[in-house]
Design a protein around this motif. Structure first.
Motif, PDB file in Angstrom:
ATOM      1  N   UNK A  95       0.794  -1.392  -0.174  1.00  0.00           N
ATOM      2  CA  UNK A  95       0.295  -0.016  -0.304  1.00  0.00           C
ATOM      3  C   UNK A  95       0.985   1.314  -0.111  1.00  0.00           C
ATOM      4  N   UNK A  96       0.378   2.422  -0.944  1.00  0.00           N
ATOM      5  CA  UNK A  96       1.272   3.619  -1.257  1.00  0.00           C
ATOM      6  C   UNK A  96       2.682   3.945  -1.120  1.00  0.00           C
ATOM      7  N   UNK A  97       2.727   2.678  -2.055  1.00  0.00           N
ATOM      8  CA  UNK A  97       4.649   2.108  -2.352  1.00  0.00           C
ATOM      9  C   UNK A  97       4.707   3.406  -3.757  1.00  0.00           C
ATOM     10  N   UNK A  98       3.437   4.082  -4.211  1.00  0.00           N
ATOM     11  CA  UNK A  98       3.776   4.920  -4.813  1.00  0.00           C
ATOM     12  C   UNK A  98       4.268   6.355  -4.993  1.00  0.00           C
ATOM     13  N   UNK A  99       3.111   6.482  -3.505  1.00  0.00           N
ATOM     14  CA  UNK A  99       3.088   7.403  -3.415  1.00  0.00           C
ATOM     15  C   UNK A  99       3.588   8.989  -2.595  1.00  0.00           C
ATOM     16  N   UNK A 100       5.229   8.616  -3.266  1.00  0.00           N
ATOM     17  CA  UNK A 100       6.375   9.629  -3.596  1.00  0.00           C
ATOM     18  C   UNK A 100       5.999   9.970  -4.593  1.00  0.00           C
ATOM     19  N   UNK A 101       5.441   9.413  -6.219  1.00  0.00           N
ATOM     20  CA  UNK A 101       5.816  10.122  -7.267  1.00  0.00           C
ATOM     21  C   UNK A 101       4.321  10.738  -7.907  1.00  0.00           C
ATOM     22  N   UNK A 102       4.220  11.589  -7.122  1.00  0.00           N
ATOM     23  CA  UNK A 102       2.563  12.941  -7.338  1.00  0.00           C
ATOM     24  C   UNK A 102       2.835  13.422  -8.990  1.00  0.00           C
ATOM     25  N   UNK A 103       4.230  13.695  -9.823  1.00  0.00           N
ATOM     26  CA  UNK A 103       3.864  14.058 -11.288  1.00  0.00           C
ATOM     27  C   UNK A 103       3.928  13.023 -11.882  1.00  0.00           C
ATOM     28  N   UNK A 104       3.382  11.453 -11.062  1.00  0.00           N
ATOM     29  CA  UNK A 104       3.819  10.128 -12.401  1.00  0.00           C
ATOM     30  C   UNK A 104       2.077  10.309 -13.087  1.00  0.00           C
ATOM     31  N   UNK A 105       2.482   9.850 -14.450  1.00  0.00           N
ATOM     32  CA  UNK A 105       1.214  10.226 -15.473  1.00  0.00           C
ATOM     33  C   UNK A 105       0.768   8.777 -16.276  1.00  0.00           C
TER      34      UNK A 105
END
Length: 685
Positions: A95-105
């Motif tokens: 859970x939340x493994x991609x939480x730091x990627x706020x700009x990911x499209x």
């Protein structure tokens, strides 16, 4: 003279450099030929690469053996826009493994071993536009998994094993692929994405479609219903008037009825493969005036005279037949196994009418047909003996065929009717002096039966769509189907000319808008066609393709222009600001009209009150009977009544010609919305 300088000061300086400078080194076993992109292909490692530079925007880590992910793998990569983790060994995602990627499209997790998708896996991905989860082993998806992904445009869930489709309430979603799963037929409660353009539901075992679902998707352009169990055309398709592409392949339809397709006149691509078709209804393709791609492979066609028009129709309407080698005849035995479009008109066995008469035959038409003239630079094909034109018709010798008339019928002349299906493409059938059939062909056709159309130098274009080809004479990529918000990119030629290519880097930018920044996508070689979605209407886009991970590779580009905004779209647009503004303006206009009407009523009421008061005063001054008697006696005696000053009354308005008229409160055609009624005067100019 050389001086020996110790090396330790340089090592100390290296360690004192900022971390950003030290972090610009390319990770081990990866390629960093492009400044903002890192390609880590076939590393054969079970962990993510380390020391990824913070300036990285596109990270491709596919065809590795990665089994697990952690939040630490993406710390410091807040500017990352594309992440490709496909073709790995991922089983679960924390859970939340991609939480730091706020700009990911763009996030590609396809072709892994993922079995469950929890609620908070995609938390924090507020800018995500494309999410690919296809070709996994997903059995369950939490109902709240996709909540918060308000900007998602594409969601691919095909080739999994989940049995319950979670609610998909994504207002901007344009593409949804749920093919080849074990779910029940979706309903309007399951899919609440009014702007959906493409819906793929192949291999779901569908026997019908939910009518409420189809009527709710007013922006639907592309629908895939292949490999289902449809025994008839679903009635719900009648509400899908905006469909441009429809696939019905591998169903159990058997026969086609024209009335089932009457509302699908916008179709440009139609797939009728493997439907057990023996032919097409007469006039069937007249329902689709914009059709340019047709696939009808793996059908047992009866190649007899009723189907003789089909090859000629394909050529005359410039319709591309897909999978030609798989579109073959089944009957009769003389044509069995032959490619349908390679048959000539005579191969279909159409009956030919011959006439044996003792008297000169009667020409089909009551008017004498014009004498055919030979074209320069063309050769006349050899004709069968029963269709060989008479030499007397071309040698200039006078010949006068008798005209058909009632008297000729009375004399025993028998009128011969030309076969209705002999001459094609508007050719005129007639009999010559020898009673043999001839076809008078229009100027743009040739052949014995007018079956060959001359190529026009101008290329056809779809209505409302302007397609600009690339600058190179033979571009390796091209644009296919174009709508107001999407462009189909054809990559077949690009892949064929690069047999060792590993992947395609697709870049596109809007040349017509203020924001011309490029957008990057990674396309596998298994996708020879890709549709760009979420584009702006009436805009020119430059699309370029290059090889994965190669900076000096040759780039192939093409330009295409999206169509204007569709007229018949009732779904709310992405940005509701213009709608609210239009509503406010409409309400303001209504309020203004009501104010004007109120003013008019008040003025009329005041006028009536004054008129009523004036009538009362006049009634009060009426003479009594006694006074009238006195006046009468005075007049009889020759008396004179005292003169009374007349009251000044306003004159009625006059026109320039002196004719009275009623003054209008609102002058039509003057465009004046002034509420000052006292100053309103008619205009004479």
């Amino acid at each position: 003279m050389w001086f020996s300088v110790p090396a330790w000061p340089f090592l100390l300086l290296l360690f004192l450099l900022p971390s950003s400078s030290r972090g610009s080194k390319c990770p081990e076993s990866c390629s960093c030929l492009l400044s903002d992109s890192i390609f880590c292909m076939e590393r054969r490692s079970s962990h993510m690469p380390s020391s990824i530079p913070a300036s990285t925007k596109h990270l491709y880590v596919f065809q590795n053996d990665i089994e697990t992910l952690s939040e630490d793998d993406f710390i410091g990569l807040e500017g990352l826009e594309s992440l490709d983790l496909s073709q790995n060994e991922l089983v679960e995602l924390p859970d939340g493994v991609f939480g730091h990627l706020s700009s990911l499209r763009n996030l590609d997790l396809s072709s892994n071993q993922i079995a469950h998708v929890s609620e908070r896996i995609f938390s924090g991905l507020v800018e995500l536009e494309r999410l690919y989860l296809f070709n996994n082993r997903i059995q369950t998806i939490h109902p709240a998994t996709f909540e918060g992904l308000e900007k998602l445009l594409e969601l691919k869930l095909q080739l999994n094993a989940f049995t319950v489709l979670p609610p998909i309430r994504l207002p901007r979603l344009l593409l949804l692929d749920i093919s080849h799963n074990r779910i029940r037929p979706p309903s309007a409660a399951d899919l609440q994405s009014p702007n959906l353009e493409c819906l793929k539901m192949a291999g779901l075992g569908l026997t019908d479609l939910d009518e409420e679902l189809m009527s709710s998707m007013t922006n639907l352009h592309d629908l895939d219903l292949s490999q289902n169990q449809l025994s008839a055309m679903p009635p719900a398709l009648k509400s899908a008037r905006g469909l441009i592409s429809l696939s019905l392949a591998s169903n159990q339809l058997g026969q086609l009825a024209k009335e089932d397709f009457e509302n699908l006149g916008s179709l440009q691509q139609l797939d009728l493969s493997h439907l057990n078709l023996q032919g097409f209804p007469e006039g069937f393709f007249q329902l689709f005036p914009r059709l340019h791609d047709l696939t009808a492979a793996e059908n047992p066609f009866n190649c007899l005279c009723p189907l003789a028009w089909f090859p000629s129709w394909l050529r005359s309407h410039k319709v591309e037949l897909g999978r030609k080698e798989e579109t073959r005849c089944h009957f009769p035995p003389s044509n069995a196994g032959r490619v349908l479009v390679e048959l000539d008109h005579k191969d279909f066995g159409c009956p030919v009418t011959t006439t044996v008469a003792t008297r000169p035959p009667v020409v089909c038409s009551t008017l004498a047909p014009p004498s055919p003239t030979a074209r320069a630079g063309t050769t006349t094909p050899a004709l069968p003996s029963y269709l060989t034109p008479s030499r007397e018709a071309y040698d200039g010798a006078p010949h006068h065929p008798p005209a058909a008339s009632p008297s000729s019928a009375e004399e025993g002349h028998e009128e011969v009717m030309c076969p209705s299906n002999i001459c094609l493409n508007g050719g005129t059938c007639k009999f010559n002096q020898q009673g043999q059939v001839e076809c008078l062909c229009p100027s743009d056709t040739t052949g014995l039966y007018c079956e060959d159309l001359e190529e026009s130098p101008s290329l056809p274009s779809s209505p409302g769509i302007a397609v600009i080809t690339a600058a190179s004479p033979e571009p390796h990529i091209s644009s296919g189907m174009v709508t107001s918000t999407s462009i189909l990119i054809d990559l077949h030629r690009y892949i064929e000319t690069r047999p060792h290519i590993r992947g395609i880097r697709l870049t596109y930018r809007n040349l017509s808008g203020p924001d011309q920044r490029p957008h990057h996508l990674s396309i596998p070689v298994s996708y020879p066609e890709y549709t760009l979605r979420g584009l702006r209407p009436n805009s020119t886009y430059l699309v370029c393709a290059s090889n994965f991970g190669e900076s000096d590779t040759e780039t192939s580009c093409t330009e295409a222009r999206t169509a204007g905004s569709p007229v018949l779209v009732s779904a709310p647009p992405h940005n509701e600001g213009p709608v609210v503004s239009s509503l406010v303006l409409a309400l303001a206009g209504l309020a203004l009209v009501m104010v004007v009407m109120a003013c008019v009523l008040v003025v009329r009421f005041i006028r009536r009150r004054k008129q009523a008061k004036a009538h009362v005063e006049l009634d009060a001054e009426e003479p009594t009977p006694l006074e009238l008697e006195g006046v009468k006696a005075c007049l009889e005696n020759g008396g004179v009544l005292p003169q009374k000053q007349p009251e000044i009354t306003p004159c009625p308005p006059q026109t320039p010609n002196g004719i009275e008229y009623e003054a209008l409160l609102v002058q039509g055609g003057q465009g004046n919305t002034n509420n000052n009624l006292a100053n309103m005067k008619p205009s004479y100019f």
